[in-house]
Motif scaffolding. Structure first.
Motif, PDB file in Angstrom:
ATOM      1  N   GLU A  89       0.832  -1.195   0.000  1.00 46.41           N
ATOM      2  CA  GLU A  89       0.000   0.000   0.000  1.00 46.41           C
ATOM      3  C   GLU A  89       0.871   1.250   0.000  1.00 46.41           C
ATOM      4  OE1 GLU A  89      -3.338   2.242   2.836  1.00 46.41           O
ATOM      5  OE2 GLU A  89      -2.488   0.315   3.426  1.00 46.41           O
ATOM      6  N   GLY A  90       0.470   2.237  -0.795  1.00 47.18           N
ATOM      7  CA  GLY A  90       1.194   3.495  -0.793  1.00 47.18           C
ATOM      8  C   GLY A  90       1.207   4.164  -2.146  1.00 47.18           C
ATOM      9  N   LEU A  91       1.749   5.365  -2.194  1.00 46.82           N
ATOM     10  CA  LEU A  91       1.904   6.083  -3.453  1.00 46.82           C
ATOM     11  C   LEU A  91       2.958   5.375  -4.301  1.00 46.82           C
ATOM     12  CD1 LEU A  91       1.819   9.736  -2.082  1.00 46.82           C
ATOM     13  CD2 LEU A  91      -0.054   8.406  -3.077  1.00 46.82           C
ATOM     14  N   THR A  92       2.659   5.223  -5.570  1.00 46.12           N
ATOM     15  CA  THR A  92       3.437   4.323  -6.419  1.00 46.12           C
ATOM     16  C   THR A  92       4.935   4.596  -6.394  1.00 46.12           C
ATOM     17  OG1 THR A  92       1.538   4.052  -7.897  1.00 46.12           O
ATOM     18  CG2 THR A  92       3.691   3.424  -8.757  1.00 46.12           C
ATOM     19  N   LEU A  93       5.350   5.823  -6.637  1.00 42.21           N
ATOM     20  CA  LEU A  93       6.780   6.125  -6.721  1.00 42.21           C
ATOM     21  C   LEU A  93       7.481   5.900  -5.392  1.00 42.21           C
ATOM     22  CD1 LEU A  93       6.898   9.304  -8.994  1.00 42.21           C
ATOM     23  CD2 LEU A  93       7.227   6.916  -9.627  1.00 42.21           C
ATOM     24  N   ASP A  94       6.811   6.238  -4.289  1.00 46.37           N
ATOM     25  CA  ASP A  94       7.423   6.056  -2.967  1.00 46.37           C
ATOM     26  C   ASP A  94       7.594   4.577  -2.645  1.00 46.37           C
ATOM     27  OD1 ASP A  94       7.460   8.796  -2.651  1.00 46.37           O
ATOM     28  OD2 ASP A  94       5.579   8.858  -1.527  1.00 46.37           O
ATOM     29  N   VAL A  95       6.535   3.779  -2.894  1.00 47.16           N
ATOM     30  CA  VAL A  95       6.596   2.349  -2.579  1.00 47.16           C
ATOM     31  C   VAL A  95       7.545   1.636  -3.532  1.00 47.16           C
ATOM     32  CG1 VAL A  95       5.247   0.242  -2.286  1.00 47.16           C
ATOM     33  CG2 VAL A  95       4.245   2.438  -1.684  1.00 47.16           C
ATOM     34  N   LEU A  96       7.600   2.090  -4.760  1.00 52.77           N
ATOM     35  CA  LEU A  96       8.526   1.492  -5.725  1.00 52.77           C
ATOM     36  C   LEU A  96       9.967   1.699  -5.284  1.00 52.77           C
ATOM     37  CD1 LEU A  96       8.678  -0.053  -8.331  1.00 52.77           C
ATOM     38  CD2 LEU A  96       8.466   2.090  -9.594  1.00 52.77           C
ATOM     39  N   GLN A  97      10.272   2.876  -4.753  1.00 50.51           N
ATOM     40  CA  GLN A  97      11.617   3.128  -4.250  1.00 50.51           C
ATOM     41  C   GLN A  97      11.926   2.227  -3.058  1.00 50.51           C
ATOM     42  OE1 GLN A  97      13.911   5.370  -5.826  1.00 50.51           O
ATOM     43  NE2 GLN A  97      15.164   3.979  -4.601  1.00 50.51           N
ATOM     44  N   GLU A  98      10.919   1.975  -2.213  1.00 51.37           N
ATOM     45  CA  GLU A  98      11.096   1.045  -1.093  1.00 51.37           C
ATOM     46  C   GLU A  98      11.413  -0.357  -1.605  1.00 51.37           C
ATOM     47  OE1 GLU A  98       7.623   1.043   1.312  1.00 51.37           O
ATOM     48  OE2 GLU A  98       7.764   3.165   1.883  1.00 51.37           O
ATOM     49  N   MET A  99      10.711  -0.785  -2.645  1.00 57.17           N
ATOM     50  CA  MET A  99      10.957  -2.113  -3.221  1.00 57.17           C
ATOM     51  C   MET A  99      12.378  -2.213  -3.767  1.00 57.17           C
ATOM     52  SD  MET A  99       8.413  -4.277  -2.998  1.00 57.17           S
ATOM     53  CE  MET A  99       8.795  -5.430  -4.324  1.00 57.17           C
ATOM     54  N   VAL A 100      12.825  -1.158  -4.434  1.00 57.96           N
ATOM     55  CA  VAL A 100      14.199  -1.144  -4.965  1.00 57.96           C
ATOM     56  C   VAL A 100      15.203  -1.258  -3.825  1.00 57.96           C
ATOM     57  CG1 VAL A 100      15.929   0.303  -6.093  1.00 57.96           C
ATOM     58  CG2 VAL A 100      13.645   0.091  -7.086  1.00 57.96           C
ATOM     59  N   ASN A 101      14.953  -0.532  -2.738  1.00 56.92           N
ATOM     60  CA  ASN A 101      15.865  -0.584  -1.583  1.00 56.92           C
ATOM     61  C   ASN A 101      15.862  -1.951  -0.928  1.00 56.92           C
ATOM     62  OD1 ASN A 101      16.460   2.128  -1.997  1.00 56.92           O
ATOM     63  ND2 ASN A 101      14.957   2.853  -0.513  1.00 56.92           N
ATOM     64  N   ASP A 102      14.693  -2.584  -0.841  1.00 61.54           N
ATOM     65  CA  ASP A 102      14.565  -3.869  -0.146  1.00 61.54           C
ATOM     66  C   ASP A 102      15.091  -5.033  -0.978  1.00 61.54           C
ATOM     67  OD1 ASP A 102      13.455  -2.502   1.948  1.00 61.54           O
ATOM     68  OD2 ASP A 102      11.383  -3.102   1.527  1.00 61.54           O
ATOM     69  N   TYR A 103      14.771  -5.044  -2.282  1.00 63.74           N
ATOM     70  CA  TYR A 103      15.096  -6.200  -3.127  1.00 63.74           C
ATOM     71  C   TYR A 103      16.394  -6.024  -3.908  1.00 63.74           C
ATOM     72  CZ  TYR A 103      10.670  -8.513  -2.170  1.00 63.74           C
ATOM     73  OH  TYR A 103       9.632  -9.162  -1.543  1.00 63.74           O
ATOM     74  N   LYS A 104      16.877  -4.793  -4.005  1.00 63.20           N
ATOM     75  CA  LYS A 104      18.134  -4.503  -4.710  1.00 63.20           C
ATOM     76  C   LYS A 104      18.199  -5.211  -6.079  1.00 63.20           C
ATOM     77  CE  LYS A 104      20.689  -3.628  -0.462  1.00 63.20           C
ATOM     78  NZ  LYS A 104      19.428  -3.454   0.309  1.00 63.20           N
ATOM     79  N   PRO A 105      17.220  -4.938  -6.947  1.00 65.24           N
ATOM     80  CA  PRO A 105      17.208  -5.592  -8.257  1.00 65.24           C
ATOM     81  C   PRO A 105      18.338  -5.095  -9.149  1.00 65.24           C
ATOM     82  CG  PRO A 105      15.574  -3.846  -8.197  1.00 65.24           C
ATOM     83  CD  PRO A 105      16.126  -3.959  -6.801  1.00 65.24           C
ATOM     84  N   ASP A 106      18.718  -5.934 -10.096  1.00 63.20           N
ATOM     85  CA  ASP A 106      19.715  -5.521 -11.090  1.00 63.20           C
ATOM     86  C   ASP A 106      19.072  -4.647 -12.156  1.00 63.20           C
ATOM     87  OD1 ASP A 106      22.185  -7.176 -10.307  1.00 63.20           O
ATOM     88  OD2 ASP A 106      20.567  -8.647 -10.308  1.00 63.20           O
ATOM     89  N   VAL A 107      17.763  -4.806 -12.351  1.00 64.08           N
ATOM     90  CA  VAL A 107      17.044  -3.963 -13.302  1.00 64.08           C
ATOM     91  C   VAL A 107      15.579  -3.880 -12.878  1.00 64.08           C
ATOM     92  CG1 VAL A 107      16.525  -5.869 -14.886  1.00 64.08           C
ATOM     93  CG2 VAL A 107      16.593  -3.521 -15.756  1.00 64.08           C
ATOM     94  N   LEU A 108      15.003  -2.710 -13.077  1.00 61.96           N
ATOM     95  CA  LEU A 108      13.586  -2.465 -12.837  1.00 61.96           C
ATOM     96  C   LEU A 108      12.906  -2.344 -14.189  1.00 61.96           C
ATOM     97  CD1 LEU A 108      11.057  -1.531 -11.219  1.00 61.96           C
ATOM     98  CD2 LEU A 108      12.055   0.779 -11.222  1.00 61.96           C
ATOM     99  N   VAL A 109      11.867  -3.148 -14.421  1.00 65.17           N
ATOM    100  CA  VAL A 109      11.168  -3.155 -15.705  1.00 65.17           C
ATOM    101  C   VAL A 109       9.776  -2.559 -15.518  1.00 65.17           C
ATOM    102  CG1 VAL A 109      10.341  -4.560 -17.636  1.00 65.17           C
ATOM    103  CG2 VAL A 109      12.428  -5.223 -16.408  1.00 65.17           C
ATOM    104  N   MET A 110       9.406  -1.603 -16.384  1.00 64.65           N
ATOM    105  CA  MET A 110       8.091  -0.989 -16.340  1.00 64.65           C
ATOM    106  C   MET A 110       7.625  -0.660 -17.761  1.00 64.65           C
ATOM    107  SD  MET A 110       8.542   1.731 -13.151  1.00 64.65           S
ATOM    108  CE  MET A 110       6.789   2.179 -13.120  1.00 64.65           C
ATOM    109  N   SER A 111       6.313  -0.628 -17.946  1.00 62.87           N
ATOM    110  CA  SER A 111       5.757  -0.135 -19.204  1.00 62.87           C
ATOM    111  C   SER A 111       5.786   1.382 -19.192  1.00 62.87           C
ATOM    112  CB  SER A 111       4.318  -0.632 -19.374  1.00 62.87           C
ATOM    113  OG  SER A 111       3.706  -0.011 -20.486  1.00 62.87           O
ATOM    114  N   THR A 112       5.985   1.976 -20.361  1.00 61.12           N
ATOM    115  CA  THR A 112       6.009   3.436 -20.435  1.00 61.12           C
ATOM    116  C   THR A 112       4.610   4.028 -20.407  1.00 61.12           C
ATOM    117  OG1 THR A 112       6.068   3.319 -22.855  1.00 61.12           O
ATOM    118  CG2 THR A 112       8.172   3.530 -21.696  1.00 61.12           C
TER     119      THR A 112
END
Length: 272
Positions: A89-112
């Motif tokens: 739950e949360g605002l998309t950009l904020d929660v997405l940054q949390e996911m990046v910090n937690d999972y430390k992905p090599d690449v983030l994939v999104m549709s434009t």
């Protein structure tokens, strides 16, 4: 590449991009994480609202949709690769940054583009906004792309500035992983500048183990000249190295990477 994070809004365009994320995971034997951010309601209304306002029910609905997407991807790819699913739950950009910090992905994939691809092409989207915030490479997938073909990359460079060696190394590793060639290009007002040519030779040395070309092209309008180069070289993916901007500039100025991602008909890899 060990972990791929895919963010979805469950739109048709996003579902196409999920195919790209799964194909990458299979080809690279990487872990795939499917993620959705569901929005909290920040105010009450006296008018009837369609949909569910209960956060827990929102989460369960998001998890059901993620599970459905996971099954579809496993079936379409005919593989035993099982993605992890996460809803927060949360605002998309904020929660997405949390996911990046937690999972430390090599690449983030999104549709434009999500539910309104034409509006995203004109005005941008959450995906292009994320470019200014990301701390990991981002693969931005146009809404019409659902199949991964990476044989020819175009790497756009600004040789008038110091180029991040770590980012260049990431690009080289990406190219090697997919056995792709790299066409490097710098759009400049003075392609004969000795300093630019020296910088170009230095970068070519860094890519000595990757099949590549280097072009310094006369021009002032970056996006138009870059698009012409992409069309002429039958590029499968554009790679750009976003420059850091201050928060005030981010509010009012669209970066070259954001503009190309918004307008491009091929995937754009933003490497930071």
């Amino acid at each position: 590449m060990k972990t791929i994070l895919f963010a979805t809004d469950f739109s048709e365009a996003s579902e196409n991009a999920s195919m790209i994320a799964m194909q990458m995971a299979v080809q690279l034997n990487a872990r795939l994480v499917l993620f959705h951010a569901y929005q909290p309601w920040l105010f009450k209304t006296d008018f009837p609202v369609k949909g569910n306002l209960n956060p827990e029910l929102q989460r369960l609905e998001a998890m059901r949709n993620l599970a459905r997407l996971r099954r579809k991807l496993a079936k379409s790819s005919n593989t035993k690769v099982m993605a992890e699913v996460v809803a927060r739950e949360g605002l998309t950009l904020d929660v997405l940054q949390e996911m990046v910090n937690d999972y430390k992905p090599d690449v983030l994939v999104m549709s434009t583009a999500g539910d309104a691809p034409q509006a995203a092409r004109l005005f941008g989207s959450l995906t292009t906004a994320m470019i200014a915030r990301t701390t990991v490479p981002m693969l931005l997938v146009p809404p019409t792309i659902s199949t991964l073909h990476i044989r020819q990359l175009t790497l756009a460079l600004d040789l008038t500035k110091t180029v991040d060696a770590v980012a260049l190394d990431s690009v080289a590793r990406f190219a090697l992983a997919f056995e792709a060639a790299v066409d490097m290009v710098c759009i400049t007002g003075n392609p004969d500048d000795p300093a630019l040519r020296k910088a170009a030779e230095h970068i070519r040395e860094l890519f000595r183990f990757v099949p590549h070309t280097m072009s310094l092209i006369q021009g002032e309008q970056l996006t138009e000249n870059l698009q012409r180069f992409i069309d002429e070289h039958k590029t499968d993916m554009l790679v750009m190295l976003p420059q850091a901007h201050g928060w005030f500039e981010q509010l009012f100025t669209e970066s070259n990477t954001q503009r190309m991602a918004r307008q491009s008909d091929i995937p754009v890899l933003a490497v930071v």
